[in-house]
Design an enzyme around this catalytic site. Structure first.
Site, PDB file in Angstrom:
ATOM      1  N   CYS A 135       0.745  -1.289  -0.118  1.00 15.38           N
ATOM      2  CA  CYS A 135      -0.097  -0.167  -0.200  1.00 15.38           C
ATOM      3  C   CYS A 135       0.938   1.138   0.047  1.00 15.38           C
ATOM      4  O   CYS A 135       1.486   1.630   0.978  1.00 15.38           O
ATOM      5  CB  CYS A 135      -0.982   0.058   1.153  1.00 15.38           C
ATOM      6  N   CYS A 138      -0.209   4.106   2.244  1.00 15.24           N
ATOM      7  CA  CYS A 138       0.012   3.934   3.538  1.00 15.24           C
ATOM      8  C   CYS A 138       1.388   3.925   4.067  1.00 15.24           C
ATOM      9  O   CYS A 138       1.815   4.631   5.314  1.00 15.24           O
ATOM     10  CB  CYS A 138      -0.376   2.414   4.176  1.00 15.24           C
ATOM     11  N   ASP A 139       2.351   3.703   3.237  1.00 23.07           N
ATOM     12  CA  ASP A 139       3.733   3.666   3.690  1.00 23.07           C
ATOM     13  C   ASP A 139       4.532   4.349   2.662  1.00 23.07           C
ATOM     14  O   ASP A 139       5.784   4.378   3.008  1.00 23.07           O
ATOM     15  CB  ASP A 139       4.279   1.987   3.361  1.00 23.07           C
TER      16      ASP A 139
END
Ligand code: NAP
Length: 307
Positions: A135, A138-139
């Site tokens: 993701c 997300c990261d």
């Protein structure tokens, strides 16, 4: 343990399909409850940008999911972080067991969606969360100004690559064929963004120490292996259906494990419906919402016939 309570409709999974089914259930007058093992939105939370959901020119997946949750919650109770573990017919009702309690319902919608497909190479498990991610939204932030590899050639991989490029990562996309599967519009954006693409290449291993340091790729054209120095690997090679409940109940699925439904979202099991990505096909948010609405409406119609 919470004691069994009777519902008309229980929805399993609160992605776009499940939230819509919950909302339509209550609006049809059905006593409805929605369970979600994580948080509302499912994989749509991870979409960096959505440009094809009508009414929104451009919206982050997380923002759209939040808006859907806000609206659905005005109608229906959504229990996040409560995983449904088992469902079975018991006389006239379906018995739904979660990790916290057991519930009875006259009908159910399965909208459990999909999970990320794994690459299955050496190092994938070892470096998960230490350089490997599924993701970018997300990261991605942790890899700004750093070399990263995106694996895959579909819409998701291209969107992830564009997002990472945009936040300042040095992005290379690696794809196993010589042609992308992603929609032409996204391919054009990728070209404009100047993302480097390694065609006909397969990731064979992810290496590192405390974190990812490199990837071993096999170049199918030249038939050689080389080592690419990267700090992040974003794997985006598609999804697999989350079909454990369906399998447990013996619901009809296709050969890829997606639940088969008719055009009213009915499954092979009486008063059990399926909606959203778990049904395969055109996996888009707009379709998931539509299927959720149809599933709840079918439940309402079928329950009406019972009385
Ligand atoms: P996808 O369309 O199934 O694409 C998966 C990609 O990963 C393909 O390019 C495939 O290669 C590659 N792949 C699969 N297994 C692999 C393996 N073991 N090793 C290396 N590469 C592998 O998946 P997706 O991109 O996640 O999209 C899923 C669905 O969501 C699609 O219906 C898509 O349209 C939709 N979606 C839409 C948007 C949008 O903005 N409209 C955004 C995200 C997703 P091959 O091409 O060689 O098969």
């Amino acid at each position: 343990m919470e004691k069994a309570k009777n519902y008309d409709l229980i929805v399993v999974g609160a992605g776009p399909a499940g939230m819509t089914a919950g909302m339509y259930g209550v609006r049809s007058g059905l006593e409805t409850l929605v369970f979600e093992k994580g948080i509302c939105g499912g994989l749509s939370n991870e979409a960096p940008e959505i440009e094809n959901y009508p009414g929104f020119k451009k919206v982050r997946g997380m923002e759209l999911a939040e808006k859907m949750k806000e609206q659905a919650s005005e109608y229906v109770e959504i229990r996040e972080l409560e995983k449904v573990e088992k469902m079975k017919w018991s006389v006239k009702n379906l018995e739904v067991s979660t990790e916290k309690g057991s519930y009875l319902t006259r009908a159910a919608v399965i909208s459990t969606g999909t999970r990320h497909r794994r690459l299955g190479v050496k190092g994938e498990d070892e470096f998960l969360g230490r350089g490997i991610s599924y993701c970018a939204t997300c990261d991605g932030f942790f890899f700004r100004d750093k070399p990263v590899l995106v694996v895959g050639g579909g819409d998701s991989a291209v969107r992830e690559a564009l997002y990472l490029k945009n936040i300042g990562c040095e992005v290379t996309l690696v794809h196993r064929r010589g042609k992308l599967r992603a929609e032409p519009y996204l391919q054009k954006n990728l070209e404009h963004a100047g993302v480097r693409i390694l065609w006909n290449s397969v990731v064979r291993e992810i290496r590192g120490d405390k974190k990812v340091r490199s990837v071993v790729r096999f170049d199918k054209d030249r038939e050689i292996e080389d080592e690419l120095l990267v700090e992040g690997v974003f794997i985006s090679i598609g999804e697999e259906p989350v079909n454990d409940l369906a399998a447990q109940m013996g619901i009809g699925m296709d050969r890829n494990g997606y639940i088969i439904t008719d055009k009213n979202q009915r499954t092979s099991l009486e008063r059990v419906y399926a909606a959203g990505d778990i049904t395969g096909g055109v996996r888009q948010i707009v379709v998931a919402c539509a299927e959720g609405a149809i599933a709840a409406t079918s439940a309402y119609n079928d329950l009406l016939e019972l009385v």
